[in-house]
Every structure is written in structure tokens, then in C-alpha cells.
Design a protein around this motif. Structure first.
Motif, PDB file in Angstrom:
ATOM      1  N   TYR A   1      31.865  30.103 -34.430  1.00  0.00           N
ATOM      2  CA  TYR A   1      32.917  31.007 -33.992  1.00  0.00           C
ATOM      3  C   TYR A   1      33.638  30.515 -32.743  1.00  0.00           C
ATOM      4  O   TYR A   1      34.812  30.735 -32.562  1.00  0.00           O
ATOM      5  N   GLY A   2      32.892  29.892 -31.835  1.00  0.00           N
ATOM      6  CA  GLY A   2      33.537  29.396 -30.608  1.00  0.00           C
ATOM      7  C   GLY A   2      34.185  30.501 -29.812  1.00  0.00           C
ATOM      8  O   GLY A   2      35.285  30.361 -29.289  1.00  0.00           O
ATOM      9  N   GLU A   3      33.485  31.624 -29.693  1.00  0.00           N
ATOM     10  CA  GLU A   3      34.079  32.820 -29.117  1.00  0.00           C
ATOM     11  C   GLU A   3      34.598  32.626 -27.699  1.00  0.00           C
ATOM     12  O   GLU A   3      35.600  33.207 -27.316  1.00  0.00           O
ATOM     13  N   CYS A   4      33.919  31.815 -26.906  1.00  0.00           N
ATOM     14  CA  CYS A   4      34.348  31.667 -25.503  1.00  0.00           C
ATOM     15  C   CYS A   4      35.342  30.527 -25.344  1.00  0.00           C
ATOM     16  O   CYS A   4      35.721  30.181 -24.223  1.00  0.00           O
ATOM     17  N   GLY A   5      35.740  29.921 -26.454  1.00  0.00           N
ATOM     18  CA  GLY A   5      36.746  28.872 -26.374  1.00  0.00           C
ATOM     19  C   GLY A   5      36.202  27.563 -25.828  1.00  0.00           C
ATOM     20  O   GLY A   5      36.978  26.698 -25.433  1.00  0.00           O
ATOM     21  N   GLY A   6      34.900  27.448 -25.759  1.00  0.00           N
ATOM     22  CA  GLY A   6      34.329  26.166 -25.343  1.00  0.00           C
ATOM     23  C   GLY A   6      33.928  26.106 -23.887  1.00  0.00           C
ATOM     24  O   GLY A   6      33.793  25.023 -23.325  1.00  0.00           O
ATOM     25  N   CYS A   7      33.733  27.276 -23.248  1.00  0.00           N
ATOM     26  CA  CYS A   7      33.408  27.211 -21.819  1.00  0.00           C
ATOM     27  C   CYS A   7      31.946  27.552 -21.551  1.00  0.00           C
ATOM     28  O   CYS A   7      31.602  27.969 -20.457  1.00  0.00           O
ATOM     29  N   LEU A   8      31.098  27.345 -22.526  1.00  0.00           N
ATOM     30  CA  LEU A   8      29.658  27.510 -22.354  1.00  0.00           C
ATOM     31  C   LEU A   8      29.259  28.924 -21.946  1.00  0.00           C
ATOM     32  O   LEU A   8      28.475  29.117 -21.018  1.00  0.00           O
ATOM     33  N   SER A   9      29.807  29.908 -22.634  1.00  0.00           N
ATOM     34  CA  SER A   9      29.378  31.273 -22.347  1.00  0.00           C
ATOM     35  C   SER A   9      28.937  32.049 -23.580  1.00  0.00           C
ATOM     36  O   SER A   9      28.507  33.188 -23.453  1.00  0.00           O
ATOM     37  N   CYS A  10      29.064  31.455 -24.776  1.00  0.00           N
ATOM     38  CA  CYS A  10      28.769  32.270 -25.958  1.00  0.00           C
ATOM     39  C   CYS A  10      27.689  31.705 -26.878  1.00  0.00           C
ATOM     40  O   CYS A  10      27.040  32.451 -27.592  1.00  0.00           O
ATOM     41  N   ALA A  11      27.523  30.413 -26.907  1.00  0.00           N
ATOM     42  CA  ALA A  11      26.544  29.772 -27.798  1.00  0.00           C
ATOM     43  C   ALA A  11      26.803  30.063 -29.276  1.00  0.00           C
ATOM     44  O   ALA A  11      25.895  29.964 -30.095  1.00  0.00           O
ATOM     45  N   THR A  12      28.031  30.408 -29.632  1.00  0.00           N
ATOM     46  CA  THR A  12      28.351  30.647 -31.051  1.00  0.00           C
ATOM     47  C   THR A  12      28.907  29.384 -31.713  1.00  0.00           C
ATOM     48  O   THR A  12      29.627  29.462 -32.697  1.00  0.00           O
ATOM     49  N   CYS A  13      28.583  28.240 -31.151  1.00  0.00           N
ATOM     50  CA  CYS A  13      29.049  26.970 -31.719  1.00  0.00           C
ATOM     51  C   CYS A  13      27.849  26.051 -31.934  1.00  0.00           C
ATOM     52  O   CYS A  13      27.989  24.840 -31.957  1.00  0.00           O
ATOM     53  N   HIS A  14      26.676  26.667 -32.078  1.00  0.00           N
ATOM     54  CA  HIS A  14      25.416  25.927 -32.175  1.00  0.00           C
ATOM     55  C   HIS A  14      25.308  25.120 -33.470  1.00  0.00           C
ATOM     56  O   HIS A  14      25.568  25.651 -34.545  1.00  0.00           O
TER      57      HIS A  14
ATOM     58  N   LEU B   1      33.920  19.282 -31.057  1.00  0.00           N
ATOM     59  CA  LEU B   1      33.381  19.551 -32.401  1.00  0.00           C
ATOM     60  C   LEU B   1      33.450  21.023 -32.789  1.00  0.00           C
ATOM     61  O   LEU B   1      33.435  21.350 -33.970  1.00  0.00           O
ATOM     62  N   MET B   2      33.556  21.910 -31.803  1.00  0.00           N
ATOM     63  CA  MET B   2      33.735  23.332 -32.141  1.00  0.00           C
ATOM     64  C   MET B   2      35.151  23.525 -32.684  1.00  0.00           C
ATOM     65  O   MET B   2      35.351  24.123 -33.743  1.00  0.00           O
ATOM     66  N   GLU B   3      36.133  22.977 -31.979  1.00  0.00           N
ATOM     67  CA  GLU B   3      37.520  23.097 -32.456  1.00  0.00           C
ATOM     68  C   GLU B   3      37.662  22.448 -33.836  1.00  0.00           C
ATOM     69  O   GLU B   3      38.376  22.960 -34.704  1.00  0.00           O
TER      70      GLU B   3
ATOM     71  N   ARG C   1      22.745  21.128 -30.388  1.00  0.00           N
ATOM     72  CA  ARG C   1      23.862  20.935 -29.453  1.00  0.00           C
ATOM     73  C   ARG C   1      24.776  22.141 -29.550  1.00  0.00           C
ATOM     74  O   ARG C   1      24.851  22.809 -30.582  1.00  0.00           O
ATOM     75  N   LEU C   2      25.497  22.415 -28.460  1.00  0.00           N
ATOM     76  CA  LEU C   2      26.606  23.352 -28.534  1.00  0.00           C
ATOM     77  C   LEU C   2      27.823  22.477 -28.815  1.00  0.00           C
ATOM     78  O   LEU C   2      28.173  21.603 -28.008  1.00  0.00           O
ATOM     79  N   SER C   3      28.423  22.699 -29.973  1.00  0.00           N
ATOM     80  CA  SER C   3      29.369  21.691 -30.446  1.00  0.00           C
ATOM     81  C   SER C   3      30.647  21.645 -29.618  1.00  0.00           C
ATOM     82  O   SER C   3      31.366  20.661 -29.667  1.00  0.00           O
ATOM     83  N   CYS C   4      30.913  22.663 -28.811  1.00  0.00           N
ATOM     84  CA  CYS C   4      32.112  22.596 -27.959  1.00  0.00           C
ATOM     85  C   CYS C   4      31.957  21.550 -26.865  1.00  0.00           C
ATOM     86  O   CYS C   4      32.927  21.204 -26.198  1.00  0.00           O
ATOM     87  N   GLN C   5      30.748  21.059 -26.674  1.00  0.00           N
ATOM     88  CA  GLN C   5      30.515  20.113 -25.583  1.00  0.00           C
ATOM     89  C   GLN C   5      30.586  18.656 -26.024  1.00  0.00           C
ATOM     90  O   GLN C   5      30.357  17.748 -25.234  1.00  0.00           O
TER      91      GLN C   5
HETATM   92  S1  FES Z   1      32.257  27.808 -27.810  1.00  0.00           S
HETATM   93 FE1  FES Z   1      31.178  29.124 -26.496  1.00  0.00          FE
HETATM   94  S2  FES Z   1      29.510  27.919 -25.898  1.00  0.00           S
HETATM   95 FE2  FES Z   1      30.575  26.601 -27.252  1.00  0.00          FE
END
Ligand code: FES
Ligand SMILES: Cc1cc2nc3c(=O)[nH]c(=O)nc-3n(C[C@H](O)[C@H](O)[C@H](O)COP(=O)(O)OP(=O)(O)OC[C@H]3O[C@@H](n4cnc5c(N)ncnc54)[C@H](O)[C@@H]3O)c2cc1C
Lengths: 379, 106
Positions: free
Chosen positions: B37-50, B24-26, B84-88
Motif C-alpha cells: 500500500y505504501g500508505e506513508c509514501g515511503g517515509c518509514l512510518s507505515c510498514a505497509t510496503c513489506h 520498490l514500493m512505487e 525489507r521495507l520496499s520503499c527503502q
Molecule cells: S511506504 Fe511506509 S514504510 Fe514504506
């Protein structure tokens, strides 16, 4: 206008040494934005275009093809390049790789075949991540570090030790304080590394992971001030009033020390900063740095900068292989390395951003709930 | 293709068809949803996909694991039960019609 030497729109590099190299993620998933997006925002793009010269007095840049592009403001985001081994040390032999771009990854991925002997020079993040991928793909891996411990430049002994153990448990032959004299080849193909001690280590493939250097040549030839990177102020300005810079190619002063960061966080936040400054906003670069790495099933997350720390405090989360290292300069908290301990990273990041300094005793005590230091309990 | 709607708090709605298999982040980036923003590309390090999930959809988005739960402690806008963190969350046909609320940081 956005000009870049590589044939693709801007992309995420971190997976190049992780999921992409493992074959779990294809490069088309790496693009930060769809190429059309730029046009929709009114940004003209020119990829596969290298800029070879800046003429500051005329506010022009010249491409390799000789095209002249005019600017009123120029932002240099030239990144960094992988350091290579010189030719006299065998750096030009076939079978020797570095990893920075999609093209590098595409050369390396197909040769990572089970049973091959991969020799990695350098125990920094890229070397360690590639070691983890290669073990998972069934290669025999030897990693040599010339300093007395891996990650020496960036982490404390505790963190280095954690990753040394992790890699050895996964079957990597990891040797520190070990210097390579040169790579030896037969018919132009690498076969072995000769150590300064005279010892010889046979290898089918060599990955050189000995750090990177900022791409400053363009800036230097234009007379911009450089010091381990293009020197920028806290508003992203270079020594030329019409030129700004952001990302891996820059260095800046933080807490009295000139630093150069190679991280997605810094590239994104400095980029954001420069865009705001160009838009007339009065703002400065204060973002707290953070970084991550993945090796096997271990997640490392770092927040803050540990330069100048006087001691560290270890916090164990209670779970297996889950701990964090807190860096202090006297009683000031500077940074945290969290290994499989995202809670310490997430709450620690909040603590650092809020400018709080929990005592070492609080941090070392796993019974102390970090959350209470961040968000006051709700009634 | 699965239809997702992002409601930007106090602003407009963005709706679009999303390719299944993306997260959902992508999906949000592909639809140019602001504040994700999805700054970390979805690896659970940024929380910018809240995001906040519309309550009736929450269960459909699946469980929150420990790492995501820990990362939800550092979101810019404080977490809620529906965070949720949408990258997950992977996009799949069962999520057709999903409504997400995008919080605006201060
Ligand atoms: S994109 Fe970084 S935690 Fe979801
Ligand atoms: C394998 C790998 C793994 C990484 N893992 C992580 C990680 O886990 N976490 C993390 O935070 N960071 C990681 N990084 C670092 C992160 O990718 C970089 O910090 C980030 O890419 C920096 O962005 P940038 O825009 O400053 O530079 P770059 O991404 O290097 O982009 C610079 C671009 O400018 C182009 N360029 C240079 N000179 C010219 C010229 N003269 N004319 C035209 N174009 C030019 C280059 O070709 C390049 O495309 C990793 C890097 C690599 C290589």
C-alpha cells in the motif's frame, strides 16, 4: 465515478510541506495511482469538477457546470481547507500564503528565496514544517503562536518543548503567547504584522498555518448532520442512508469523545472501511490512529489519541535527541509521541493495538526491552 | 528499465519493467501489486510496503538502517531475515531480475 475539484488524480499531501517544498521531490511523484489505473479498475474519473449541490431526494449531485450526476450511493471525501485570515486582518494581501494543495505549493516554492523574511502564523505541524524547510533554504523565519505553546492542541508540554528547542537551534525566532492584530501592506503587498501588543514585525512573506476547517458546506446544505465535520458512525454512515463519508471532512466518536482527525491513516482507513461496508461486509472502524511529521532531520511519529490523558511518561532511548512521550489516562496507555525514536513508535503501536498497558515504570526505564511486551522471545 | 518480479504468496506472480530511480514500493504500486500500500509514501512510518527478498538477492538490496530495522518490528506479517521495507530500496539496473515475495496479512 470519482469526482474531484482539483485538476489532478488523488495525491499525497504530506510532502507538500516537506520534500516537495524543499525542491527534493516533484509533484508528479505525489500521485497515489496513475490516472489510467482508475479506468482499469472500472472507475470513471472527472477532475476539475466541483460539486455544488446534492439533491438527496432524487439522489443526484450537480456540478458547477450544471451537469447532473446520479448516484445510488454517495461517498463524501471532501477533505478540509486551510483556514485563512479574514480580509479585515490583511488576509487578502499579496505575499500571504496558505498550504493545502499542489497549486498552493507551486505558488509558495518559488518565493522561498534565501534572505527573505518569512513570517509564519501558527505553530501547528504545517507551520513548523514550513519553518524547517524555509530555514534549510536560507530564509529568515519568525513563527508566532497565539497559544502559550506550539502544538498545544495536539501534544503535551514535553513534545512542544522538544520542537521549540529544535526550531530555535535552527535559528527560527519562535514566539508563543503572541497574537497578531492584523497584517499591514503597502500597495496591496504584505510588509509587516502588527501584534496586539502594538509591536510591528517586518516580513516579506507570510504563511498562515492556523489550522484547517472541514469542507462540510455541501453536506450541510443537503441537511446532513455535521459537528466539526460530517458526523459519521463507526461504519462510515452519515445521517442520510445513501450517503457515506470518509477522511478529513468527517468527525466520529472515539472513546466517548467526538474527534476529527487530519491524517493519511484516517483517510485511508475510513476510505477502506466505507468501501467494505458498501461491498456488504460487516465491519466497524477500530483502526488505531497514527501520524508523522518531519522537521529538519527530526522524525516525529505518533500513535494513538491522547484526548483525556491524565499524565505522561518520558522514555529516553539513550541516543541524543531521541525520546518518546507516553500518554496515560490513569494506568491506561493512550498514545505515544516518538521523536527520532522509531523503535518506541513501532513497538508502541503494536502494544496499543494489542490493548496492552505497560506500567509507567516499565516505560520510563530504558533498560526494559519493549519488544518483550510485544512478541514473546523465541526459544 | 529494470525487470522486477513479485511473487504473491500462494497466488500469482507479477513481473514488470520499472523505471530506475523509483523505489520498490512505487514500482509495486505502478504494477498494481496487491498487499503493498505504501500508505506513508515511503517515509518509514507505515510498514505497509513489506516484502521478503529472494535470499540470493538480499545483499544487492543494500543495508537496512536503524529506522527501517525498527519499523520492521510492526509489519503485519512477522519479519524474517530477508525482510525489507520496499520503499527503502531504489530501483537500479543492478537489480535487473530481482525477485520479491509479497506476504499476505491474515
Ligand atoms: S511506504 Fe511506509 S514504510 Fe514504506
Ligand atoms: C501540507 C500538508 C502536510 C500534511 N502532512 C501530513 C503528514 O505528515 N502526515 C499525515 O498523516 N497527514 C498529513 N497531512 C494531512 C493529510 O494530507 C490529509 O489528512 C489527507 O489528505 C486527507 O485526505 P482526504 O481524502 O480526506 O481529503 P483531501 O486530501 O483534502 O481531499 C479532498 C479533495 O476533495 C476535493 N473537494 C472538496 N470539496 C469538493 C466539491 N464540492 N466538489 C469536488 N471536489 C471537492 C478537494 O479539492 C480535494 O481535492 C498533511 C496535509 C497537508 C495539507
Amino acid at each position: 465515478m470519482l469526482v474531484g475539484e482539483e485538476p489532478y488524480a488523488p495525491y499525497q499531501r504530506p510532502p507538500l510541506s516537506k520534500d516537495c517544498l524543499l525542491g527534493k521531490l516533484e509533484p508528479d511523484r505525489l500521485l497515489i495511482r496513475d490516472p489510467q489505473w482508475y479506468a482499469e479498475q472500472g472507475v470513471t474519473t472527472r477532475f476539475s469538477t466541483r460539486i455544488r449541490e446534492i439533491r438527496t431526494s432524487r439522489r443526484q449531485v450537480i456540478s458547477d457546470q450544471g451537469d447532473i450526476l446520479e448516484y445510488s450511493k454517495l461517498v463524501l471525501c471532501t477533505g478540509a481547507g486551510a483556514r485563512t485570515l479574514p480580509e479585515r486582518m490583511g488576509g487578502d494581501l499579496d505575499g500571504v500564503f496558505t498550504l493545502r494543495t499542489i497549486a498552493d505549493m507551486q505558488r509558495l516554492r518559488p518565493v522561498l528565496q534565501p534572505g527573505r523574511r518569512l513570517l509564519i502564523l501558527g505553530g501547528g505541524y504545517i507551520g513548523l514544517e514550513v519553518a524547517a524547510v524555509a530555514r534549510q533554504l536560507g530564509l529568515e523565519v519568525t513563527l508566532l503562536e497565539m497559544a502559550d505553546r506550539i502544538l498545544q492542541r495536539v501534544a503535551d508540554r514535553e513534545t512542544s518543548g522538544f520542537f521549540r528547542d529544535l526550531h530555535r537551534e535552527h535559528g527560527v525566532v519562535l514566539r508563543e503567547s503572541t497574537r497578531v492584530a492584523r497584517l499591514a501592506g503597502v500597495d496591496g503587498r504584505v510588509r509587516a504584522a502588527e501584534l496586539e501588543s502594538g509591536e510591528r514585525i517586518d516580513a516579506d512573506l507570510v504563511l498562515v498555518g492556523i489550522g484547517s476547517q472541514p469542507n462540510t458546506a455541501l453536506a450541510e446544505s443537503a441537511g446532513l448532520e455535521c459537528d466539526n465535520g460530517i458526523a459519521v458512525t463507526e461504519t462510515g454512515r452519515t445521517s442520510d442512508p445513501d450517503i457515506y463519508a470518509a477522511g478529513d471532512c468527517t468527525s466520529f466518536v472515539r472513546n466517548g469523545v467526538r474527534v476529527r482527525l487530519e491524517s493519511v491513516q484516517n483517510a485511508a482507513d475510513q476510505g477502506d472501511l466505507v468501501a467494505r461496508v458498501l461491498g456488504g461486509e460487516e465491519t466497524a472502524y477500530t483502526a488505531v490512529p497514527w501520524f508523522w511529521s518531519e522537521q529538519y532531520d527530526c522524525r516525529l511519529q505518533i500513535v494513538g489519541l491522547n484526548h483525556g490523558h491524565t499524565h505522561t511518561v518520558l522514555r529516553r532511548s539513550g541516543k541524543d535527541r531521541s525520546q518518546s512521550v507516553w500518554y496515560y489516562a490513569d494506568d491506561r496507555l493512550l498514545a505515544i509521541d516518538a521523536m527520532n525514536d522509531t523503535r518506541s513508535f513501532a513497538l508502541g503501536r503494536r502494544i496499543i493495538e494489542m490493548g496492552k498497558h505497560p506500567s509507567p515504570e516499565q516505560v520510563a526505564d530504558p533498560e526494559v526491552d519493549l519488544k518483550a511486551l510485544v512478541r514473546p522471545p523465541k526459544r | 528499465m529494470t525487470r522486477i518480479t513479485w511473487k504473491i504468496e500462494g497466488d500469482r506472480d507479477i513481473s514488470g519493467e520499472v523505471e530506475d530511480g523509483l523505489n520498490l514500493m512505487e514500482a509495486a504500486i505502478a504494477h498494481d501489486v496487491p498487499y503493498i500500500y505504501g500508505e506513508c509514501g515511503g517515509c518509514l512510518s507505515c510498514a505497509t510496503c513489506h516484502v521478503f527478498v529472494e535470499p540470493e538477492w538480499l545483499e544487492m538490496t543494500g543495508p537496512v538502517d536503524d529506522v527501517e530495522d525498527a519499523m520492521l518490528e510492526m509489519t503485519d506479517v512477522e519479519r524474517r531475515k530477508t525482510s525489507r521495507l520496499s520503499c527503502q530500496v531504489e530501483v537500479s539496473p543492478e537489480l535487473d531480475g530481482l525477485v520479491l515475495h509479497v506476504p499476505i496479512p491474515e
